[in-house]
Design a protein around this motif. Structure first.
Motif, short mmCIF file in Angstrom:
data_model
loop_
_atom_site.label_atom_id
_atom_site.label_comp_id
_atom_site.label_asym_id
_atom_site.label_seq_id
_atom_site.Cartn_x
_atom_site.Cartn_y
_atom_site.Cartn_z
N HIS A 108 0.84 -1.21 0.00
CA HIS A 108 0.00 0.00 0.00
C HIS A 108 0.87 1.25 0.00
N LEU A 109 0.52 2.17 -0.86
CA LEU A 109 1.24 3.43 -0.95
C LEU A 109 0.61 4.46 -0.03
N VAL A 110 1.45 5.11 0.77
CA VAL A 110 1.05 6.26 1.58
C VAL A 110 1.91 7.44 1.14
N VAL A 111 1.29 8.56 0.86
CA VAL A 111 2.02 9.75 0.43
C VAL A 111 1.63 10.93 1.32
N ASN A 112 2.63 11.58 1.86
CA ASN A 112 2.43 12.83 2.59
C ASN A 112 2.83 13.97 1.67
N THR A 113 1.84 14.68 1.13
CA THR A 113 2.14 15.75 0.18
C THR A 113 2.44 17.07 0.88
N GLY A 114 2.28 17.10 2.20
CA GLY A 114 2.40 18.35 2.94
C GLY A 114 1.04 18.99 3.17
N ARG A 115 0.08 18.64 2.30
CA ARG A 115 -1.30 19.11 2.47
C ARG A 115 -2.25 17.97 2.79
N ASN A 116 -1.93 16.81 2.24
CA ASN A 116 -2.80 15.63 2.43
C ASN A 116 -1.96 14.42 2.80
N HIS A 122 -10.69 0.60 -13.45
CA HIS A 122 -9.42 0.49 -12.73
C HIS A 122 -8.58 1.74 -12.91
N LEU A 123 -7.99 2.21 -11.80
CA LEU A 123 -7.12 3.38 -11.83
C LEU A 123 -5.70 3.02 -11.45
N SER A 124 -4.74 3.59 -12.18
CA SER A 124 -3.38 3.72 -11.71
C SER A 124 -3.22 5.18 -11.28
N LEU A 125 -2.08 5.51 -10.69
CA LEU A 125 -1.89 6.86 -10.17
C LEU A 125 -0.54 7.42 -10.60
N VAL A 126 -0.52 8.71 -10.88
CA VAL A 126 0.72 9.43 -11.15
C VAL A 126 0.96 10.36 -9.97
N VAL A 127 2.09 10.15 -9.29
CA VAL A 127 2.45 10.98 -8.14
C VAL A 127 3.62 11.86 -8.57
N ASP A 128 3.38 13.17 -8.62
CA ASP A 128 4.38 14.12 -9.08
C ASP A 128 4.92 14.90 -7.88
N GLY A 129 6.14 14.53 -7.46
CA GLY A 129 6.75 15.21 -6.32
C GLY A 129 7.67 16.34 -6.71
N GLY A 130 7.53 16.83 -7.93
CA GLY A 130 8.35 17.95 -8.38
C GLY A 130 9.56 17.46 -9.15
N SER A 131 10.58 17.03 -8.43
CA SER A 131 11.81 16.57 -9.08
C SER A 131 11.75 15.09 -9.46
N ARG A 148 -8.23 13.16 -14.02
CA ARG A 148 -8.25 14.38 -13.22
C ARG A 148 -7.30 14.30 -12.03
N GLU A 149 -6.97 15.48 -11.50
CA GLU A 149 -6.18 15.56 -10.28
C GLU A 149 -7.07 15.18 -9.10
N ILE A 150 -6.55 14.34 -8.22
CA ILE A 150 -7.30 13.93 -7.03
C ILE A 150 -7.02 14.88 -5.88
N VAL A 151 -5.76 15.02 -5.54
CA VAL A 151 -5.28 16.08 -4.63
C VAL A 151 -4.04 16.64 -5.30
N PRO A 152 -3.59 17.84 -4.94
CA PRO A 152 -2.41 18.40 -5.60
C PRO A 152 -1.21 17.45 -5.55
N GLY A 153 -0.70 17.12 -6.74
CA GLY A 153 0.45 16.23 -6.85
C GLY A 153 0.09 14.79 -7.17
N ILE A 154 -1.19 14.43 -7.12
CA ILE A 154 -1.59 13.05 -7.39
C ILE A 154 -2.72 13.05 -8.42
N HIS A 155 -2.47 12.42 -9.56
CA HIS A 155 -3.43 12.38 -10.65
C HIS A 155 -3.89 10.95 -10.91
#
Length: 339
Positions: free
Chosen positions: A109-117, A250-259, A232-239
């Motif tokens: 399971h993926l957990v991402v802390n974006t700073g906002r979510n 079925h969904l895959s996810l793109v997580v854009d952390g900037g760099s 669509r974007e789900i939360v900022p940084g995750i599409h």
């Protein structure tokens, strides 16, 4: 909340002299004699349980791969290659030291802390799917995360190993403060009166179980669910990245952390050898096999071309690595662990 990487305490090193003296004393104090030869008494080794969590970065985002355990599939063939020739499968299995009688599919399971979510991808299964499943809540707590800390949950699709633990045995939400996101097509499919699971090559009892699981767990989040339409974007940084075939939405996810970018493929691929070497093979898990093959080939080609970091739900923990081209197909190159 910030997710901090785990640290490993360092024990002081014993001196060579004290170590050798202690070892000699251990042998003399508890020795066995077999045919006149002395052996140190064996110790009882602990039995390893499932892995817990692994911390890593996606650009500026803190992330974790957290294990929910694993699912045992017996037999491996033809479960991951319904349209594969047995001789070809056996040759691949021998080359990669696979046991064609059984396969272990991890649940990462993926957990991402974006700073906002604080985002969790899928809610996992329970021991109803086997004794090796249902460790996500425990491992979240080991990582310092209370289920109440999660504010965003993405449901990639509604198969039981991805949503069965949405509610607890008391019927209450296991993640009480989260908002839920799911493809509009996936929601529409599983919430209809009688979803058509004829494409799945599973026993009818499991299909009945899957429908009941979706009805119960999706029904429990209907007041706080958000429909994801397209990419669509789900939360900022995750599409959202629509990848149909395994299920209709079925969904895959793109997580854009900037760099850095990570693509979480969820169940587009299942087995780290067979699905990459032969993406045209049909596993029993895909509802629309032909569409799933087209989606799988397209996604694997993009990952290999762009050299993008990938995370895969069912690959060996922690499920992080890259897709490389190999002998007419692809190969999985797992990331080296860092800490």
């Amino acid at each position: 909340m910030t997710i901090e990487p785990s640290t490993t305490s360092r024990l002081p090193l014993a001196s060579r002299r004290s170590f050798l003296a202690g070892a000699a004393g251990l042998v003399s104090a508890a020795a066995l004699s077999v045919d006149g030869r002395a052996f140190a008494a064996p110790v009882s080794l602990p039995q390893a349980g499932p892995p817990s969590f692994y911390s890593f970065k996606i650009g500026m985002f803190d992330a974790l791969s957290i294990s929910d355990g694993a699912l045992l599939i017996e037999p491996l063939f033809p479960s991951v290659g319904l349209n594969a020739a047995k001789a070809e499968f056996d040759a691949l299995a021998a080359e990669h030291y696979l046991d064609s009688k059984r396969g272990v599919f991890h649940m990462n399971h993926l957990v991402v802390n974006t700073g906002r979510n604080l985002v969790l991808v899928d809610t996992g299964g329970t021991s109803a799917l086997g004794s090796m499943m249902g460790f996500l809540p425990r491992n979240l707590r080991m990582a310092g995360i209370d289920p109440g800390d999660i504010d965003t949950i993405v449901i990639t699709h509604a198969h039981p190993d991805h949503i069965l633990a949405t509610t607890g045995t008391d019927g209450k939400l296991a993640f009480p403060n989260a908002q839920y996101y799911i493809s509009d097509k996936e929601w529409a499919f599983w919430t209809q009166e009688n979803p058509d699971l004829s494409g799945l090559k599973f026993p009818d009892e499991f299909k009945t179980f899957a429908k009941a699981c979706a009805r119960t767990n999706l029904g429990a989040i209907k007041e706080r669910v958000h429909m994801v339409v397209g990419d669509r974007e789900i939360v900022p940084g995750i599409h959202a990245l629509p990848t149909p075939g395994h299920t209709p939405g079925h969904l895959s996810l793109v997580v854009d952390g900037g760099s850095e970018t990570l693509i979480h493929t969820t169940d587009v691929v299942h087995h780290s050898v067979t699905a990459l070497a032969h993406p045209e093979w049909h596993p029993i898990f895909d509802q629309d096999s032909d569409l799933a093959v087209a989606t799988r080939k397209r996604l694997l080609d993009g990952l290999a071309t762009d050299r993008t970091l990938a995370m895969v739900y069912h690959f060996p923990f922690p499920g992080l690595g890259h897709v490389a081209r190999s002998a007419g197909g692809y190969a999985w190159e797992p990331n080296t662990w860092t800490w």
